[in-house]
Motif scaffolding. Structure first.
Motif, PDB file in Angstrom:
ATOM      1  N   VAL A   1       0.853  -1.187   0.000  1.00  0.00           N
ATOM      2  CA  VAL A   1       0.000   0.000   0.000  1.00  0.00           C
ATOM      3  C   VAL A   1       0.888   1.236   0.000  1.00  0.00           C
ATOM      4  CG1 VAL A   1      -1.892   1.197   1.166  1.00  0.00           C
ATOM      5  CG2 VAL A   1      -1.711  -1.289   1.334  1.00  0.00           C
TER       6      VAL A   1
ATOM      7  N   ALA B   1      -7.787   5.696  -5.967  1.00  0.00           N
ATOM      8  CA  ALA B   1      -7.098   4.431  -5.702  1.00  0.00           C
ATOM      9  C   ALA B   1      -6.712   3.754  -7.009  1.00  0.00           C
ATOM     10  CB  ALA B   1      -7.988   3.510  -4.871  1.00  0.00           C
TER      11      ALA B   1
ATOM     12  N   VAL C   1      -5.246   0.161  -8.291  1.00  0.00           N
ATOM     13  CA  VAL C   1      -5.074  -1.210  -7.807  1.00  0.00           C
ATOM     14  C   VAL C   1      -4.454  -2.050  -8.921  1.00  0.00           C
ATOM     15  CG1 VAL C   1      -6.260  -3.207  -6.843  1.00  0.00           C
ATOM     16  CG2 VAL C   1      -7.112  -0.899  -6.341  1.00  0.00           C
TER      17      VAL C   1
ATOM     18  N   ILE D   1      -2.448   0.365  -4.523  1.00  0.00           N
ATOM     19  CA  ILE D   1      -2.639  -0.897  -3.792  1.00  0.00           C
ATOM     20  C   ILE D   1      -2.245  -2.060  -4.697  1.00  0.00           C
ATOM     21  CG2 ILE D   1      -4.341  -2.356  -2.615  1.00  0.00           C
ATOM     22  CD1 ILE D   1      -5.994   0.219  -2.123  1.00  0.00           C
TER      23      ILE D   1
ATOM     24  N   SER E   1      -9.648  -1.393  -0.756  1.00  0.00           N
ATOM     25  CA  SER E   1      -9.583   0.031  -1.133  1.00  0.00           C
ATOM     26  C   SER E   1     -10.728   0.830  -0.513  1.00  0.00           C
ATOM     27  CB  SER E   1      -9.601   0.193  -2.665  1.00  0.00           C
ATOM     28  OG  SER E   1     -10.922   0.059  -3.171  1.00  0.00           O
TER      29      SER E   1
ATOM     30  N   TYR F   1     -10.438   3.477   2.264  1.00  0.00           N
ATOM     31  CA  TYR F   1      -9.992   4.845   1.957  1.00  0.00           C
ATOM     32  C   TYR F   1     -11.133   5.734   1.488  1.00  0.00           C
ATOM     33  CZ  TYR F   1      -5.191   3.363   2.462  1.00  0.00           C
ATOM     34  OH  TYR F   1      -4.017   2.914   2.989  1.00  0.00           O
TER      35      TYR F   1
ATOM     36  N   PRO G   1     -12.575   5.925  -1.396  1.00  0.00           N
ATOM     37  CA  PRO G   1     -11.946   6.576  -2.553  1.00  0.00           C
ATOM     38  C   PRO G   1     -12.943   7.314  -3.455  1.00  0.00           C
ATOM     39  CG  PRO G   1     -12.144   4.224  -2.922  1.00  0.00           C
ATOM     40  CD  PRO G   1     -12.589   4.464  -1.511  1.00  0.00           C
TER      41      PRO G   1
ATOM     42  N   VAL H   1     -11.791   4.559  -8.235  1.00  0.00           N
ATOM     43  CA  VAL H   1     -10.916   3.383  -8.149  1.00  0.00           C
ATOM     44  C   VAL H   1     -10.646   2.872  -9.560  1.00  0.00           C
ATOM     45  CG1 VAL H   1     -10.612   1.072  -7.188  1.00  0.00           C
ATOM     46  CG2 VAL H   1     -12.019   2.743  -5.977  1.00  0.00           C
TER      47      VAL H   1
END
Ligand code: BES
Ligand code: MN
Ligand code: ZN
Length: 496
Positions: free
Chosen positions: A249, A263, A265, A316, A363, A366, A368, A371
């Motif tokens: 992270v 975010a 990922v 992430i 995620s 957070y 977000p 994402v």
């Protein structure tokens, strides 16, 4: 490499090599004419001898110059003037740089950037040139005992038509340089073999970013903690591997402390054998590239930190190997994901979605704003789109537009595939909430739908980079995509 923009005339500019263009049917560009006149007609003499004719991508190096400040002149064919476009500009720039890389020139200035391009302004023209220059000097030879000769080119200039353009070009070069660094990191990580680029190596690289930049904080979650988090899907993929898994992270803080982050990922399978649903032997070595989504997240974090964008971003990366063994997950095994939903693993080779679904759920902590997941997810996406466009899937049309536009600006293209409920139906399971694979047809999209089951209520997009993240064959190697697209998306968000 250092980049700069200049508005000096071609005859006056000191450089090891001036790059000027010649259109088809032997029409010199304005800058070529200037150099030709100043240098005792060296260019027209070469044309008269039939050494170059203006065909797109053809080159002629004039090694000795007279009465001009440049030590060499490289004439490059631009093709038809009427049809001169972004693609021709990139082809010609790449050809010129390839030719220069065989010389001792340590600096070069391109005057191709003063030709009119409908599709691009001065900022964009400079960006494209810098990207081509970086491409031309990239080598991956850290594992060869005999190194290839290092390219000499260290300083690359783009010529501006006027002071205004020069300023715009400088800003293009600044963005380009940051993106180039991120692309290089992503390419190096992708190119490293799986016995070097392990999950632990990716974690070390993420910690390195935090050491280099105050704006980045890195946390590496270990197996015990992954178990406590209840990431049953992620754990099922790593079950057969001796190499320990990690959840990496990286938090970048450039925005206000209360601002929700974006975010990113990235799929970090450092080697994908397929597991018990083992892959066939042919080209299996290329499954070392199955962490290119993760690499693009690290690369983007680097570019972002270099640009100091006023945003909050969290990267992430779930990372592990997908191996067969006595402890590996069996087809038919059912696992409970971090979200609580259960999944029947019908095919252990559909592992990317299993590590991503838990990372996507993670995620949520957070809260977000947006994402985006990035993954070398399906062979089907390569069949659908080939190698030029990354596949984009999302239920959010505004986000789709933003990402497609960023891809065009960065010359790192994506193409949208549909993501409707119809495709999710094939993920039915008789024993769990759903299965990890659906029917063979449309399987890039059913993979997207699988991820969609874990991103309800989020503004989320999925990029399938199975076709764009690396090249096969003679030019085998990672491309560093889609660092350009992602960084551009963040640049555009920061300017909103
Ligand atoms: N990493 C592969 C996807 C892949 C395969 C990318 C070949 C590029 C080239 C992924 O984990 C995978 O194996 N996907 C399977 C899914 C299938 C089992 C539903 C695929 O695409 O065959
Ligand atoms: Mn697989
Ligand atoms: Zn995979």
């Amino acid at each position: 490499m250092d980049f700069f923009a200049t508005s000096a005339t071609a005859a006056r500019q000191r450089t090891d090599c001036a790059i000027v263009g010649l259109y088809q049917t032997k029409r010199l560009t304005e800058d070529a004419t200037t150099l030709d006149k100043a240098s005792d007609k060296q260019i027209s003499a070469a044309i008269a001898k039939g050494d170059i004719d203006g065909k797109l991508g053809s080159t002629l190096l004039i090694g000795h110059t007279h009465h001009v400040a440049c030590k060499r002149i490289l004439v490059v064919g631009l093709g038809s003037k009427k049809e001169f476009n972004e693609r021709a500009y990139r082809t010609a720039t790449a050809a010129a740089l390839a030719k220069i890389s065989g010389t001792g020139a340590a600096s070069a200035v391109s005057y191709l950037s003063r030709e009119t391009l409908k599709e691009r302004d001065a900022y964009g023209v400079a960006r494209l040139a810098a990207a081509e220059a970086a491409l031309s000097v990239y080598r991956f030879d850290e594992l060869k005992s005999e190194k290839a000769k290092k390219p000499k080119l260290k300083r690359f200039g783009v010529a501006a038509a006027n002071r205004n353009d020069q300023t715009a070009m400088q800003s293009g070069l600044k963005d380009a340089a940051a993106i180039i660094d991120g692309v290089k990191l992503a390419r190096d990580l992708g190119n490293r073999p799986a016995n070097v680029c392990t999950p632990g190596h990716l974690a070390d690289q993420a910690r390195d970013l935090a050491k280099r930049f105050k704006s980045i904080k890195t946390k590496v979650v270990n197996r015990a903690e992954i178990e406590r988090l209840g990431m049953g899907a992620f754990l099922s993929v790593t079950a057969g591997a001796a190499e320990p898994p990690h959840l990496i992270v990286m938090e970048y803080s450039g925005g206000a402390t209360d601002e929700s982050p974006i975010a990113l990922v990235g799929k970090g399978i450092t080697f994908d054998t397929g597991g018990i649903s083992i892959k066939s032997a042919s080209a299996m070595d290329e499954m070392k590239f199955d962490m290119c989504g993760a690499a693009s997240v690290l690369g983007t974090m680097l570019s972002l930190a270099r640009l100091r964008l006023p945003l909050n971003v969290v990267g992430i990366v779930p990372t592990c190997e997908n191996m067969p063994s006595g402890t590996a997950t069996r087809p038919g095994d059912i696992v409970t994901t971090m979200s609580g939903k259960t999944v029947e693993i019908l095919n252990t080779d559909a592992e990317g979605r299993l590590i991503l679904c838990d990372a996507l759920t993670y995620s949520r902590k957070y809260d977000p704003e947006t994402v985006i997941d990035i993954a070398t997810l399906t062979g089907a996406c390569v069949i659908a789109l080939g190698h030029f466009h990354s596949g984009l899937m999302t239920r959010d049309n505004d986000l789709a537009e933003e990402l497609l536009t960023a891809g065009r600006t960065a010359a790192d293209l994506a193409w949208q595939l549909p993501l409707t409920e119809d495709y999710a139906k094939t993920l039915k399971s008789n024993f769990a909430d759903f299965a990890n694979v659906g029917s063979k047809s449309g399987s890039a999209i059913s993979a997207g739908c699988f991820l969609g089951k874990f991103t309800e209520g989020l503004s989320w997009a999925h990029l399938d980079i199975a076709g764009s993240a690396w090249k096969s064959g003679k030019a085998k190697g990672a491309t560093g995509r889609p660092v350009g697209l992602l960084t551009q998306f963040l640049i555009d968000r920061a300017r909103l």
